[in-house]
Design a protein around this motif. Structure first.
Motif, mmCIF file in Angstrom:
data_model
loop_
_atom_site.group_PDB
_atom_site.id
_atom_site.type_symbol
_atom_site.label_atom_id
_atom_site.label_comp_id
_atom_site.label_asym_id
_atom_site.label_seq_id
_atom_site.Cartn_x
_atom_site.Cartn_y
_atom_site.Cartn_z
ATOM 1 N N GLY A 38 0.810 -1.219 0.000
ATOM 2 C CA GLY A 38 0.000 0.000 0.000
ATOM 3 C C GLY A 38 0.839 1.262 0.000
ATOM 4 N N ASP A 54 2.447 -0.111 6.350
ATOM 5 C CA ASP A 54 1.352 -1.070 6.144
ATOM 6 C C ASP A 54 1.961 -2.428 5.833
ATOM 7 N N ASP A 104 0.392 -0.574 10.552
ATOM 8 C CA ASP A 104 -0.893 -1.243 10.344
ATOM 9 C C ASP A 104 -0.649 -2.634 9.800
HETATM 10 N N1 CTP Z 1 -7.709 0.824 0.416
HETATM 11 C C1 CTP Z 1 -8.619 0.687 -0.611
HETATM 12 N N2 CTP Z 1 -9.821 1.334 -0.553
HETATM 13 C C2 CTP Z 1 -10.122 2.110 0.521
HETATM 14 C C3 CTP Z 1 -9.209 2.263 1.568
HETATM 15 C C4 CTP Z 1 -7.995 1.612 1.480
HETATM 16 O O1 CTP Z 1 -8.342 -0.003 -1.580
HETATM 17 N N3 CTP Z 1 -11.307 2.735 0.573
HETATM 18 C C5 CTP Z 1 -6.423 0.099 0.335
HETATM 19 C C6 CTP Z 1 -5.366 0.841 -0.458
HETATM 20 O O2 CTP Z 1 -4.658 -0.078 -1.226
HETATM 21 C C7 CTP Z 1 -4.456 1.412 0.577
HETATM 22 C C8 CTP Z 1 -4.580 0.415 1.725
HETATM 23 O O3 CTP Z 1 -5.901 -0.102 1.628
HETATM 24 O O4 CTP Z 1 -3.145 1.486 0.081
HETATM 25 C C9 CTP Z 1 -4.352 1.007 3.091
HETATM 26 O O5 CTP Z 1 -5.214 2.101 3.300
HETATM 27 P P1 CTP Z 1 -4.723 3.423 4.037
HETATM 28 O O6 CTP Z 1 -3.891 3.054 5.193
HETATM 29 O O7 CTP Z 1 -5.906 4.294 4.226
HETATM 30 O O8 CTP Z 1 -3.850 4.144 2.923
HETATM 31 P P2 CTP Z 1 -2.311 4.083 2.677
HETATM 32 O O9 CTP Z 1 -2.021 3.002 1.719
HETATM 33 O O10 CTP Z 1 -1.565 4.040 3.955
HETATM 34 O O11 CTP Z 1 -2.053 5.441 1.947
HETATM 35 P P3 CTP Z 1 -1.897 6.848 2.647
HETATM 36 O O12 CTP Z 1 -1.823 6.616 4.131
HETATM 37 O O13 CTP Z 1 -0.670 7.388 2.103
HETATM 38 O O14 CTP Z 1 -3.110 7.607 2.296
#
Ligand code: CTP
Length: 433
Positions: A38, A54, A104
């Motif tokens: 992610g 993550d 996470d």
């Molecule tokens: N994800 C998704 N759809 C969502 C929320 C999350 O597909 N509605 C997936 C994405 O692949 C994301 C992963 O779950 O990369 C982890 O979500 P999150 O922690 O919210 O995002 P990050 O990847 O950490 O990105 P960032 O914190 O930089 O926004």
């Protein structure tokens, strides 16, 4: 292939530099199933520091998270801050938080949606399914942290090209319809990473909004996404991006962004814990509600913010700021003296005064804007050295008279009419009124 290995190895090198990175790598060293995924994999490949790490594992996320928190506690014992694990069984996730960061952990999973806008139903999934369930290709990249495949990168089709081209591409045509919160994520990534959707993804986003996709999601989830937008390094940029996509207009008729005004108001807001930038931005979005029917709109704003699950203290301050800002801007036009500025501003939240400064400037009333800024930077800190007890000791009867006399002394002090010291204040407070 060689290039992929090099990139994977470089990524692990960067991970080792981050808080929690070495502990994570040690714990994963003998395991084949632990991958960084992610946003964390994306950001490390871009040379950015991720917001959090993550990780996906096979088996229960909480078991891995518990191990991790114990290791981190051992290493960071001298900080005296113990970490904790917050598990969400429904999604098979566990968040490790400790003094220096957040990791996470998620069980590898496949997802399905009972209906568009529903929270996903989650079941154990293969590594491929776990990548394919994700929002954008650039978030569907994983690197193995241990075992025989240590440092190996896996990615869905186009992911690495999209990363190089700063492109946001959904993995499936129904991605936004299934999970419309991804529309808000798209806006955040545009603002933060300066990535743009490819033409197909942009069209799908526009179609989803036009088809009313956002109405299928609970207001609480929208509110959570809005708060994430407000927490971005450039929150006004994130809001602008939401406005350009048509998300803000689709959320509520009372919501509208004036980005230059919001930026000017943020600039006017003093730094420090007593100023709440999130409240200012929310209030700025609600300013146009003033042109609506009058009596009910305060109630309507409260209902809207309650739907977004904005905590009560923030909600009240937002509503007051949205209502008071135009009034403060208007009244400051007529203020001549510092004590009149005080009269106008002292009951208003700081955010309302900062918004008033921006509103006055936007309307070409620079004098009123300057007064608002002067209040925020200087006048609000003016205090009397005397208090009610001093007046009681001087023979003033207890009751409203005490407050009236203190207010009179403060007004004279604000207007620079008093000499230094308590004596001057006391004699001003005891003047014939
Ligand atoms: N994800 C998704 N759809 C969502 C929320 C999350 O597909 N509605 C997936 C994405 O692949 C994301 C992963 O779950 O990369 C982890 O979500 P999150 O922690 O919210 O995002 P990050 O990847 O950490 O990105 P960032 O914190 O930089 O926004």
């Amino acid at each position: 292939m060689g290039e992929m290995r090099d990139r994977g190895a470089a990524l692990l090198g960067r991970l080792r530099e981050l808080p929690g990175g070495p502990e994570l790598l040690d714990l994963a060293a003998e395991r084949d199933d632990v991958e960084l995924v992610g946003g964390a994999a994306r950001d490390l490949l871009l040379g950015r520091d991720p917001r959090e790490l993550d990780v996906v594992v096979d088996g229960t996320a909480q078991a891995f998270a518990d191990l991790l928190v114990c290791t981190l506690d051992d290493r960071f014992a001298e900080d005296g801050v113990r970490g904790g694990v917050q598990a969400h069984e429904r999604f098979g996730t566990a968040a490790v938080r400790w003094s220096a960061g957040r990791i996470d952990v998620a069980t590898r999973r496949a997802e399905s949606y009972a209906f568009p806008g529903a929270l996903p139903d989650v079941r154990a999934g293969t590594p491929e399914q776990d990548l394919r369930r994700r929002d954008f290709t650039v978030n569907a990249i994983a690197v193995s942290l241990g075992g025989a495949r240590r440092g190996e990168l896996r990615a869905v089709a186009h992911a690495l090209d999209d990363l190089a081209a700063s492109r946001l591409r959904v993995l499936r045509d129904d991605s936004f319809a299934e999970d419309p919160t991804r529309l808000l994520r798209l806006a955040r990534y545009r603002a933060r990473l300066r990535f743009e959707p490819d033409a197909h993804t942009a069209r799908l986003a526009a179609e989803a909004i036009a088809a009313g996709a956002l109405a299928t999601v609970s207001h609480a989830r929208i509110g959570a996404e809005l708060r994430l937008a407000l927490a971005e390094p450039d929150p006004v940029g994130a809001l602008e991006s939401l406005a350009q996509l048509g998300v803000l207009a689709a959320l509520h008729e009372a919501i509208e962004l004036d980005a230059p005004l919001a930026r000017a108001a943020l600039d006017a807001l003093p730094p420090g814990a007593d100023a709440w930038p999130d409240v200012l931005l929310l209030a700025s979005l609600l300013l146009p509600a003033h042109s609506y029917d009058t009596t009910a709109y305060e109630t309507r704003l409260r209902a809207l913010l309650d739907g977004f699950e904005i905590p009560a203290a923030e909600r009240e301050r937002t509503v007051h700021s949205a209502i008071l800002a135009p009034r403060v801007a208007e009244r400051l036009q007529h203020a001549q003296t510092s004590s009149q500025v005080y009269e106008t501003t002292h009951d208003a939240p700081l955010e309302a005064v900062a918004l008033a400064a921006a509103l006055a400037d936007a309307e070409g009333r620079g004098d009123a804007a300057d007064l608002a800024r002067r209040w925020l930077c200087e006048l609000r800190h003016v205090r009397l050295a005397i208090n009610g007890d001093d007046l009681l000791a001087a023979g003033v009867a207890a009751g409203p008279e005490v407050g009236r006399r203190l207010a009179h002394a403060l007004a004279r002090k604000l207007d620079g009419e008093l000499g230094q010291g308590r004596e001057a204040e006391l004699s001003a407070a005891l003047e014939d009124l």
